[in-house]
Motif scaffolding. Structure first.
Motif, PDB file in Angstrom:
ATOM      1  N   GLN A 148       0.878  -1.209  -0.109  1.00 53.66           N
ATOM      2  CA  GLN A 148       0.067  -0.026  -0.014  1.00 53.66           C
ATOM      3  C   GLN A 148       0.845   1.028   0.064  1.00 53.66           C
ATOM      4  N   GLY A 151       2.121   2.036  -3.183  1.00 57.89           N
ATOM      5  CA  GLY A 151       0.959   2.254  -4.310  1.00 57.89           C
ATOM      6  C   GLY A 151       0.525   0.967  -5.269  1.00 57.89           C
ATOM      7  N   PRO A 154      -3.693  -3.665  -4.981  1.00 56.63           N
ATOM      8  CA  PRO A 154      -5.135  -3.341  -5.553  1.00 56.63           C
ATOM      9  C   PRO A 154      -5.979  -2.696  -4.631  1.00 56.63           C
ATOM     10  N   GLU A 155      -7.001  -2.245  -4.895  1.00 60.77           N
ATOM     11  CA  GLU A 155      -7.869  -1.644  -3.984  1.00 60.77           C
ATOM     12  C   GLU A 155      -9.031  -2.618  -3.580  1.00 60.77           C
ATOM     13  N   GLU A 157     -12.194  -3.254  -4.238  1.00 60.90           N
ATOM     14  CA  GLU A 157     -13.235  -2.374  -3.974  1.00 60.90           C
ATOM     15  C   GLU A 157     -14.279  -2.871  -4.982  1.00 60.90           C
ATOM     16  N   ARG A 205     -10.174  -5.874   3.136  1.00 62.05           N
ATOM     17  CA  ARG A 205     -10.477  -4.649   3.113  1.00 62.05           C
ATOM     18  C   ARG A 205     -10.313  -3.978   4.489  1.00 62.05           C
ATOM     19  N   GLU A 209      -7.377  -1.667   6.183  1.00 64.01           N
ATOM     20  CA  GLU A 209      -7.944  -0.227   6.862  1.00 64.01           C
ATOM     21  C   GLU A 209      -7.360  -0.194   8.411  1.00 64.01           C
TER      22      GLU A 209
END
Ligand SMILES: [Zn+2]
Length: 252
Positions: A148, A151, A154-155, A157, A205, A209
């Motif tokens: 992360q 960068g 992957p998200e 999401e 996720r 987070e």
């Protein structure tokens, strides 16, 4: 004739050492303010050398070094021990995990490219490994944090078609080469890696987070650990073009 050099002060973690001569070593630090640096530690191999206590692998030090404007090696002039990480566990995996943290910092960083939060994440991970019962979660969290920070994570999401991940049993997959998440309708059988359920992706996720200094209290099932392990090994190996050495030692 004078050489331009500046004296720099920072805090760093020893991530690699190599013999340079009979009496000197080249020490690689991952530092808070400069990212990765390699410095010549003169006299470091002498029994009573001034740096002896400070510069073992995975020690955290306050250092002063002379940064050369020429291509010659920077010189370590001071190293004061801040913390030596002591892994209490008898599980060799915990010790290997510390070395894996050092290897990830070494492989993913560039010299003089600072990432202060990544440095803090590494220190936090080593602190967690000192007291943990299970090495797997601190390692996974540091791997996720590393990707992360750079960068390249992957998200997790939504699909490239726009369809969002839901907390259900839909079958998703990650197209590793492209770092793209694909929903059940967009999955290509020939490219599909293993199946990831919506439920798993939502859990992943939440793990990403949660700040590293906060305990992650949700249960991760053996099957989820397996899926996480497979996913991270595939992502990291894809980005580096090889599998990190220490991953071969860790028994997840
Ligand atoms: Zn889709």
């Amino acid at each position: 004739m004078g050489y331009m050099s500046s004296s720099e002060k920072t805090e760093g973690l020893v991530i690699r050492q190599a013999d340079f001569s009979e009496t000197s070593r080249v020490v690689t630090f991952f530092t808070r303010d400069f990212g990765k640096i390699s410095v010549l530690a003169k006299g470091a191999k002498r029994l009573k050398g001034s740096f002896e206590a400070a510069i073992d692998l995975l020690t955290q030090c306050q250092i002063v070094f002379l940064h050369k404007s020429t291509s010659s090696l920077d010189i370590l002039t001071e190293a004061r021990l801040v913390k030596r990480f002591r892994f209490q566990s008898h599980d060799m995996n915990v010790h290997y995990s510390g070395m894996y943290v050092a290897e990830l910092l070494q492989l993913f960083s560039e010299e003089f490219d600072p990432y202060p939060h990544w440095y803090e994440a590494a220190i936090q991970t080593l602190k967690s490994l000192e007291i943990c019962e299970d090495f797997r979660l601190p390692v996974l969290r540091f791997e996720l944090y590393t990707l992360q920070a750079l960068g390249v994570l992957p998200e997790f999401e939504r699909c490239q078609c726009g369809r969002p991940v839901q907390n259900d049993h839909e079958n998703w997959s990650l197209w590793i080469q492209q770092g793209v998440l694909l929903c059940s309708q967009c999955r290509h059988a020939e490219r599909a890696s293993r199946v990831l359920t919506g439920e798993f992706l939502v859990r992943l996720r939440r793990l990403i987070e949660t700040p590293l200094e906060t305990p992650f209290l949700e249960t991760i099932t053996p099957g989820q650990y397996k899926a996480l392990r497979h996913l991270l090994t595939a992502l990291i190996s894809q980005i580096l073009d090889r599998r990190p050495t220490m991953l071969g030692y860790l028994q997840f």
